[in-house]
Design a protein around this motif. Structure first.
Motif, PDB file in Angstrom:
ATOM      1  N   VAL A  34       0.832  -1.205   0.000  1.00 24.31           N
ATOM      2  CA  VAL A  34       0.000   0.000   0.000  1.00 24.31           C
ATOM      3  C   VAL A  34       0.870   1.260   0.000  1.00 24.31           C
ATOM      4  CG1 VAL A  34      -1.730   1.336   1.258  1.00 24.31           C
ATOM      5  CG2 VAL A  34      -1.894  -1.155   1.176  1.00 24.31           C
ATOM      6  N   ILE A  35       0.597   2.152  -0.935  1.00 27.46           N
ATOM      7  CA  ILE A  35       1.276   3.448  -1.000  1.00 27.46           C
ATOM      8  C   ILE A  35       0.489   4.490  -0.216  1.00 27.46           C
ATOM      9  CG2 ILE A  35       2.031   5.307  -2.531  1.00 27.46           C
ATOM     10  CD1 ILE A  35       2.256   3.151  -4.755  1.00 27.46           C
ATOM     11  N   THR A  36      -0.815   4.504  -0.417  1.00 28.46           N
ATOM     12  CA  THR A  36      -1.662   5.480   0.263  1.00 28.46           C
ATOM     13  C   THR A  36      -3.096   4.977   0.273  1.00 28.46           C
ATOM     14  OG1 THR A  36      -2.273   7.836   0.370  1.00 28.46           O
ATOM     15  CG2 THR A  36      -2.193   6.842  -1.805  1.00 28.46           C
ATOM     16  N   ARG A  37      -3.900   5.537   1.187  1.00 28.61           N
ATOM     17  CA  ARG A  37      -5.313   5.193   1.301  1.00 28.61           C
ATOM     18  C   ARG A  37      -6.125   6.483   1.349  1.00 28.61           C
ATOM     19  NH1 ARG A  37      -2.261   2.151   4.880  1.00 28.61           N
ATOM     20  NH2 ARG A  37      -2.468  -0.126   4.784  1.00 28.61           N
ATOM     21  N   ASN A  38      -7.391   6.398   0.934  1.00 28.10           N
ATOM     22  CA  ASN A  38      -8.281   7.554   1.017  1.00 28.10           C
ATOM     23  C   ASN A  38      -9.718   7.038   1.038  1.00 28.10           C
ATOM     24  OD1 ASN A  38      -9.125  10.184   1.191  1.00 28.10           O
ATOM     25  ND2 ASN A  38      -8.301  10.839  -0.779  1.00 28.10           N
ATOM     26  N   PHE A  39     -10.658   7.932   1.346  1.00 25.66           N
ATOM     27  CA  PHE A  39     -12.055   7.510   1.408  1.00 25.66           C
ATOM     28  C   PHE A  39     -12.980   8.699   1.202  1.00 25.66           C
ATOM     29  CE2 PHE A  39     -11.097   8.826   5.730  1.00 25.66           C
ATOM     30  CZ  PHE A  39     -12.242   9.507   6.129  1.00 25.66           C
ATOM     31  N   ALA A  40     -14.221   8.387   0.863  1.00 23.97           N
ATOM     32  CA  ALA A  40     -15.329   9.344   0.855  1.00 23.97           C
ATOM     33  C   ALA A  40     -16.551   8.604   1.363  1.00 23.97           C
ATOM     34  CB  ALA A  40     -15.567   9.901  -0.544  1.00 23.97           C
ATOM     35  N   THR A  41     -17.557   9.350   1.810  1.00 27.43           N
ATOM     36  CA  THR A  41     -18.730   8.704   2.395  1.00 27.43           C
ATOM     37  C   THR A  41     -20.012   9.198   1.718  1.00 27.43           C
ATOM     38  OG1 THR A  41     -19.005  10.380   4.131  1.00 27.43           O
ATOM     39  CG2 THR A  41     -17.557   8.515   4.615  1.00 27.43           C
ATOM     40  N   PHE A  42     -21.064   8.427   1.918  1.00 23.35           N
ATOM     41  CA  PHE A  42     -22.362   8.725   1.305  1.00 23.35           C
ATOM     42  C   PHE A  42     -23.460   8.416   2.324  1.00 23.35           C
ATOM     43  CE2 PHE A  42     -19.336   7.301  -1.822  1.00 23.35           C
ATOM     44  CZ  PHE A  42     -19.440   8.238  -2.848  1.00 23.35           C
ATOM     45  N   ASP A  43     -24.373   9.352   2.495  1.00 22.12           N
ATOM     46  CA  ASP A  43     -25.574   9.077   3.280  1.00 22.12           C
ATOM     47  C   ASP A  43     -26.638   8.580   2.304  1.00 22.12           C
ATOM     48  OD1 ASP A  43     -27.633   8.920   5.064  1.00 22.12           O
ATOM     49  OD2 ASP A  43     -28.030  11.074   5.088  1.00 22.12           O
ATOM     50  N   VAL A  44     -26.832   7.293   2.287  1.00 22.46           N
ATOM     51  CA  VAL A  44     -27.772   6.663   1.354  1.00 22.46           C
ATOM     52  C   VAL A  44     -29.146   6.611   2.018  1.00 22.46           C
ATOM     53  CG1 VAL A  44     -28.230   4.646  -0.071  1.00 22.46           C
ATOM     54  CG2 VAL A  44     -25.862   5.273   0.477  1.00 22.46           C
ATOM     55  N   ARG A  45     -30.138   7.175   1.342  1.00 22.74           N
ATOM     56  CA  ARG A  45     -31.467   7.314   1.935  1.00 22.74           C
ATOM     57  C   ARG A  45     -32.526   6.627   1.061  1.00 22.74           C
ATOM     58  NH1 ARG A  45     -30.771  11.371   5.921  1.00 22.74           N
ATOM     59  NH2 ARG A  45     -33.021  11.224   6.372  1.00 22.74           N
ATOM     60  N   SER A  46     -33.349   5.841   1.722  1.00 21.35           N
ATOM     61  CA  SER A  46     -34.409   5.138   0.996  1.00 21.35           C
ATOM     62  C   SER A  46     -35.640   6.018   0.801  1.00 21.35           C
ATOM     63  CB  SER A  46     -34.816   3.883   1.775  1.00 21.35           C
ATOM     64  OG  SER A  46     -35.421   4.258   3.015  1.00 21.35           O
ATOM     65  N   GLY A  47     -35.824   7.000   1.649  1.00 20.27           N
ATOM     66  CA  GLY A  47     -37.013   7.840   1.577  1.00 20.27           C
ATOM     67  C   GLY A  47     -38.217   7.234   2.268  1.00 20.27           C
ATOM     68  N   LYS A  48     -38.067   6.039   2.836  1.00 21.21           N
ATOM     69  CA  LYS A  48     -39.171   5.377   3.523  1.00 21.21           C
ATOM     70  C   LYS A  48     -39.332   5.959   4.933  1.00 21.21           C
ATOM     71  CE  LYS A  48     -39.712   2.419   0.120  1.00 21.21           C
ATOM     72  NZ  LYS A  48     -40.905   2.478  -0.773  1.00 21.21           N
ATOM     73  N   GLU A  49     -40.559   5.983   5.427  1.00 22.77           N
ATOM     74  CA  GLU A  49     -40.852   6.581   6.727  1.00 22.77           C
ATOM     75  C   GLU A  49     -40.016   5.947   7.839  1.00 22.77           C
ATOM     76  OE1 GLU A  49     -44.576   7.181   9.876  1.00 22.77           O
ATOM     77  OE2 GLU A  49     -44.887   6.153   7.948  1.00 22.77           O
ATOM     78  N   HIS A  50     -39.913   4.643   7.838  1.00 19.88           N
ATOM     79  CA  HIS A  50     -39.167   3.936   8.872  1.00 19.88           C
ATOM     80  C   HIS A  50     -37.802   3.463   8.375  1.00 19.88           C
ATOM     81  CE1 HIS A  50     -42.393   3.930  11.825  1.00 19.88           C
ATOM     82  NE2 HIS A  50     -43.237   3.660  10.820  1.00 19.88           N
ATOM     83  N   GLY A  51     -37.371   3.998   7.224  1.00 23.45           N
ATOM     84  CA  GLY A  51     -36.115   3.561   6.654  1.00 23.45           C
ATOM     85  C   GLY A  51     -36.242   2.207   6.004  1.00 23.45           C
ATOM     86  N   MET A  52     -35.175   1.798   5.330  1.00 21.71           N
ATOM     87  CA  MET A  52     -35.144   0.483   4.690  1.00 21.71           C
ATOM     88  C   MET A  52     -33.825  -0.174   5.090  1.00 21.71           C
ATOM     89  SD  MET A  52     -35.306  -0.480   0.636  1.00 21.71           S
ATOM     90  CE  MET A  52     -36.887   0.337   0.433  1.00 21.71           C
ATOM     91  N   TYR A  53     -33.947  -1.330   5.749  1.00 21.42           N
ATOM     92  CA  TYR A  53     -32.760  -2.009   6.257  1.00 21.42           C
ATOM     93  C   TYR A  53     -32.843  -3.472   5.878  1.00 21.42           C
ATOM     94  CZ  TYR A  53     -32.697   2.300   8.941  1.00 21.42           C
ATOM     95  OH  TYR A  53     -32.719   3.622   9.290  1.00 21.42           O
ATOM     96  N   GLN A  54     -31.734  -4.057   5.587  1.00 20.66           N
ATOM     97  CA  GLN A  54     -31.699  -5.455   5.199  1.00 20.66           C
ATOM     98  C   GLN A  54     -31.876  -6.344   6.422  1.00 20.66           C
ATOM     99  OE1 GLN A  54     -27.964  -5.760   3.159  1.00 20.66           O
ATOM    100  NE2 GLN A  54     -28.750  -4.875   1.265  1.00 20.66           N
ATOM    101  N   GLY A  55     -32.359  -7.541   6.215  1.00 21.05           N
ATOM    102  CA  GLY A  55     -32.509  -8.474   7.321  1.00 21.05           C
ATOM    103  C   GLY A  55     -33.783  -9.289   7.253  1.00 21.05           C
ATOM    104  N   GLY A  56     -34.609  -9.063   6.217  1.00 18.88           N
ATOM    105  CA  GLY A  56     -35.788  -9.885   6.015  1.00 18.88           C
ATOM    106  C   GLY A  56     -36.808  -9.769   7.124  1.00 18.88           C
ATOM    107  N   ALA A  57     -37.017  -8.559   7.656  1.00 16.78           N
ATOM    108  CA  ALA A  57     -37.968  -8.377   8.738  1.00 16.78           C
ATOM    109  C   ALA A  57     -38.592  -7.000   8.627  1.00 16.78           C
ATOM    110  CB  ALA A  57     -37.267  -8.546  10.087  1.00 16.78           C
ATOM    111  N   GLU A  58     -39.593  -6.758   9.471  1.00 16.27           N
ATOM    112  CA  GLU A  58     -40.240  -5.452   9.540  1.00 16.27           C
ATOM    113  C   GLU A  58     -39.429  -4.553  10.470  1.00 16.27           C
ATOM    114  OE1 GLU A  58     -43.619  -2.998   8.500  1.00 16.27           O
ATOM    115  OE2 GLU A  58     -43.116  -5.047   7.862  1.00 16.27           O
ATOM    116  N   HIS A  59     -39.295  -3.275  10.107  1.00 13.23           N
ATOM    117  CA  HIS A  59     -38.551  -2.329  10.939  1.00 13.23           C
ATOM    118  C   HIS A  59     -39.433  -1.150  11.316  1.00 13.23           C
ATOM    119  CE1 HIS A  59     -35.225  -4.498   8.900  1.00 13.23           C
ATOM    120  NE2 HIS A  59     -34.601  -4.299  10.060  1.00 13.23           N
TER     121      HIS A  59
END
Length: 921
Positions: free
Chosen positions: A694-719
């Motif tokens: 490795v010579i160097t590392r870097n990063f950027a971030t993203f706030d990913v939004r589903s727009g759903k009232e209770h959000g959208m999360y993986q896991g095969g269940a109700e949230h």
């Protein structure tokens, strides 16, 4: 005179700073005078009249430990009193040869100094930073005791060079004192100028007390480098010069700090004078590359990107005097471990032993002249010129020093009024008179003539008021990604030969290299940043710096926290701050932002994007080393996110890059498909060499939004998502919200209670299990949380030691460091405790992505960078049936005295509020 209070040398007494003070110019026969001396203040200036300098005078009434300022704790006095202090010491010492000449040497005394030996005045010196010596051969008694008396006077006159002594005042003797023996002819000084082809020029001054022949030998690198001169000395000063070539020269650089260590030997009928010294072969300059119309800074003929830091060189116990040599060595090490290759010593010359470690371990030094704070009248100018000359001549041979900074932020250059702003005031240009500008220009040329081997900066400006300089530098303290981006774009666009930007009085830019010489966000926020996270700002600021092909480096404010500034890479005691970068890219450290070869992400540090969106991310390559030129490098990338505690890769790949040429070049952009759920996604980059390292590392971030009232999360269940501010009961003694009401704080012991409603039977027929996720931290209660914030505009008083009231600063939220503030959280459902969780701290650093991203304004911080720990609690089976029947429960989160902070969807590290996951059957 024998008295109990007169200190005498004792073989069993520990001596502070026992090493020879000048490893760059060292003789073998010497005696350290550091340690305990008799001491007394003289508020009425009665000492001379009452003959305190006389060996037969009454004992002084106290003791002091030399070489520490009498204001500092390590002196044993610890009283910040300006005025007069007297020192006295009795000792017996004789050189090996009775024919030797004996010198009393002082590293520095602030400010005016008079010295007596056995009651006879031997010399005076004025100036707080220069080294000086007196020939005391005639008055020293070799066969009996001698009394040394020193009168130091420090009145803080406006013409005195004082730098930033407000952090802790330098008063009296503050650098080592020693005796030194020399023969009747000796080498007073020798200056080395080197070239990368191995050519070495030496200019020496020899003082002879009798005429006659002599031989000067130069023996270096274990005698592999030898040269000698036959001389015919005359009585008095003699000038000698030598030119020789080192075969196959090993060049000095921060990466390979090779020193040609050895000795100068002057021999004749007078005996032999032997000095241990060294030089480094290196060239500092500027140059054009690849047809550019602007210059880069060069080291050994090649461009160098300067990753620098401002160093106040302040110690909490010794003030501007380090207690030990080891601590000075550690200072350079602590910079090197961060990947830094430059340190700017702020408005003072550095201790010679610390400069030695800079030479030995390898870091470039930008050394400032100490400034005065009054108007530039004749007395101030004369005093300044004398001390600037002492500084340059003392430190001439240190290969680490690559530039001299003559003035800082126009301090001492305003006529009729003292400086009043920390980071710039355009109105001040009216009192920076043309005559003073001319004087500054003259000092630039004077320094260039005195030392043609280094770059010289006329003034390191915050008022954009250069007159003539080798480095086109400027200062900025700005917070907010867009503000920093726009500012750097403007600076770059305004930098070209003939531009009047950044210059004053009709002067214009040459093609001098563009460099930032102070930056950060410490003063870019209303009331100052207080003690808050700097990792987020630092990351995007460095990323923006590396976008600009013209820009050759930066100096970040600062290396350590000081008494009223809390923006250091380290705490004042040297303990670490946690920047948190390894959480984004495995193995990433602060040093990854300081590599010569760097990948620029031309994007904000965080962007709000829709779930499933396609996002283009522009990239650039920045290279200021030819190490990999002509090679193919590999860019490995990954888009990942945390799925409620499970690290999940959304996409990844590798790109081959043809790496060649200096400067900044565009690379192929990355096209990313965002996760199809709510997430704080991370683009992690690694640049790899052909060996896969490795010579160097870097990063950027993203706030990913589903727009759903209770959000959208993986896991095969109700949230079900519940706002953290939606509590039905709160019992904490101190309670408030932050980050635009996306965070709730409870100080002291107490609880938040929430009524949780689950889906009805028509939505979920049967509830098999319930999990609760929340982001929580402890809550450290600050003074402002109890008594309210104290608005205070940062002024020049902070440069003179004024209190920052950091605990009451409205922007303070202590950055993550070695100190922990833990809390124990009990989780109760319908009054029954089902779990207990210990959260280790109340942290704030780059990991608090959402707390930074949702700051409403750039010039005020609202618990910026704060975040918590992802907590996961599963309802036990014994409660599942009741919850299934009632489809509701009361959730209680209770904390001990460590308090509790809960983070909502738009705060902290994880894009959740109180999140309830319902599994059905």
């Amino acid at each position: 005179m024998n008295t109990a209070s007169e200190y005498r040398s004792s073989p069993g007494l520990l001596i502070p700073r026992p090493e020879y003070p000048r490893p760059d110019w060292q003789r073998e026969e010497w005696l350290s005078l550091n340690g305990r001396w008799s001491f007394q203040f003289d508020p009425d200036n009665a000492g001379i009249k009452e003959q305190w300098q006389s060996p037969s005078s009454a004992p002084l009434d106290g003791e002091i430990t030399v070489p520490f300022s009498w204001a500092s704790p390590l002196s044993g006095i610890g009283r910040n009193e300006k005025g007069i202090g007297w020192y006295r010491r009795t000792l017996q010492w004789a050189p090996a040869s009775r024919d030797s000449r004996l010198f009393l040497r002082f590293g520095a005394v602030d400010y005016a100094c008079d010295v007596w030996i056995n009651g006879e005045h031997v010399g005076s010196h004025q100036g707080g930073y220069g080294t000086f010596e007196f020939d005391i051969t005639r008055v020293w008694l070799q066969d009996s005791e001698n009394v040394i008396a020193v009168r130091a006077e420090d009145e803080d006159h406006s013409y005195q060079a004082r730098g930033k002594q407000g952090y802790g005042e330098i008063r009296g003797i503050w650098q080592p004192v020693w005796l030194e023996a020399r023969p009747q002819a000796y080498v007073q000084e020798a200056r080395f100028i080197t070239a990368i082809d191995g050519l070495v020029e030496v200019a020496a001054t020899i003082v002879a007390h009798q005429a006659g022949p002599a031989k000067l030998q130069l023996l270096f690198d274990r005698n592999k480098v030898q040269h000698e001169l036959e001389l015919e000395l005359v009585e008095g000063e003699n000038q000698a010069s030598a030119v020789f070539t080192v075969a196959d020269p090993q060049l000095w650089s921060p990466e390979t700090p090779y020193l040609y260590e050895g000795r100068l030997k002057l021999a004749g009928a007078f005996g032999e004078d032997m000095i241990s010294t060294y030089f480094g072969i290196r060239e500092v300059g500027t140059g054009h590359f690849d047809g550019r119309g602007y210059r880069y800074i060069t080291l050994n003929g090649k461009p160098v990107y300067l990753n620098g830091v401002l160093d106040q060189s302040f110690h909490p116990a010794g003030y501007f005097t380090y207690p030990t040599d080891e601590e000075m060595q550690n200072e350079i090490y602590l910079m090197k471990r961060l990947g830094l290759n430059l340190v700017r010593i702020h408005i003072k010359p550095e201790e010679p032993r610390k400069l030695y470690w800079a030479d030995k371990l390898g870091i470039l030094v930008m050394e400032d002249m100490p400034c005065f704070w009054g108007s530039p009248d004749e007395q101030a100018r004369s005093s300044y010129e004398r001390e600037a000359r002492e500084t340059i001549l003392r430190d001439y041979n240190h290969p680490s020093i690559f530039s001299w900074v003559m003035f800082n932020e126009t301090w001492g250059l305003f006529t009729g009024e003292e400086a009043s702003a920390l980071t710039g005031d355009q109105k001040k240009s009216k009192s920076y008179l043309p005559a003073t500008q001319q004087w500054v220009k003259e000092k630039y040329h004077w320094a260039k003539q005195l030392d043609p081997s280094r770059l010289v900066e006329d003034n390191s400006p915050c008022n954009r008021d250069h007159v003539e300089t080798d480095l086109n530098t400027w200062h900025f303290y700005i917070n907010g990604y867009e503000n920093v981006r726009d500012h750097l774009n403007e600076i770059s666009a305004q930098t070209y030969p003939g531009s009047s930007s950044n210059y004053i009085g009709g002067h214009v830019q040459s093609d001098a290299p563009l460099m930032n010489s102070e930056c950060g966000n410490v003063w870019g926020i209303d009331n100052g940043a207080g003690d808050s996270d700097l990792a987020w700002h630092y990351h995007y600021m460095i990323n923006e710096f590396r976008k600009h092909d013209k820009l050759c480096g930066f100096v970040f404010t600062e290396f350590r926290d000081v008494v009223n500034e809390f923006n250091g890479f380290y705490r004042l005691d040297g303990s670490d701050k946690d920047f948190g970068y390894e959480a984004f890219v495995p193995g990433m450290r602060l040093a990854d932002l300081h590599t010569a070869d760097f990948i620029v992400i031309d994007a904000p540090p965080c962007q709000t994007v829709e779930a499933g969106a396609t996002v283009a991310v522009p990239l650039m390559g920045s290279s200021f080393s030819d190490c990999y030129h002509g090679q193919s490098l590999e860019l490995a990338w990954e888009l990942w996110y945390d799925n409620l505690g499970i690290r999940t890769t959304a996409a990844g790949g590798t790109n081959l890059l043809a790496w060649d040429g200096y400067g900044v070049k565009p690379l192929d952009q990355l096209t990313l498909s965002m996760p199809r759920c709510d997430a704080a996604a991370v683009l992690a980059l690694c640049l790899l060499n052909p060996a896969g390292e490795v010579i160097t590392r870097n990063f950027a971030t993203f706030d990913v939004r589903s727009g759903k009232e209770h959000g959208m999360y993986q896991g095969g269940a109700e949230h079900i998502s519940v706002p953290v501010t939606g509590f039905k009961e709160a019992t904490f003694p101190y309670k408030w919200t932050a980050v635009q009401d996306n965070k709730v704080n409870g100080g002291g012991a107490g609880h938040f209670a929430y009524d949780i409603r689950l889906p009805g039977g028509s939505e979920v027929q049967g509830i098999a299990a319930v999990e609760i996720f929340f982001e929580a931290s402890a809550k450290r209660v600050l003074g402002r949380n109890i008594e309210g914030a104290r608005e205070r505009k940062p002024g020049i008083n902070l440069m003179h030691g004024g209190s920052a009231d950091v605990d009451y600063n409205p922007n303070t939220y202590y950055m993550t460091d070695d100190e922990r503030h833990a809390s124990r959280i009990s989780v109760l459902v319908d009054g029954e405790q089902i779990d207990a969780i210990v959260v280790q701290d109340d942290p704030a650093d780059s990991r608090g992505v959402l707390s930074w991203h949702y700051q409403p304004v750039a010039n005020k911080l609202d618990e910026a960078g704060s975040y918590g720990y992802l907590c996961r609690v599963k309802l036990p089976g014994r409660l599942a049936a009741r919850v299934n029947r009632n489809r509701s429960f009361r959730l209680e989160l209770a904390a001990d005295e460590g308090g509790l902070a809960l983070y909502g969807r738009n705060a902290g590290r994880y894009p959740i509020g109180l999140l309830v996951r319902v599994h059905s059957f």
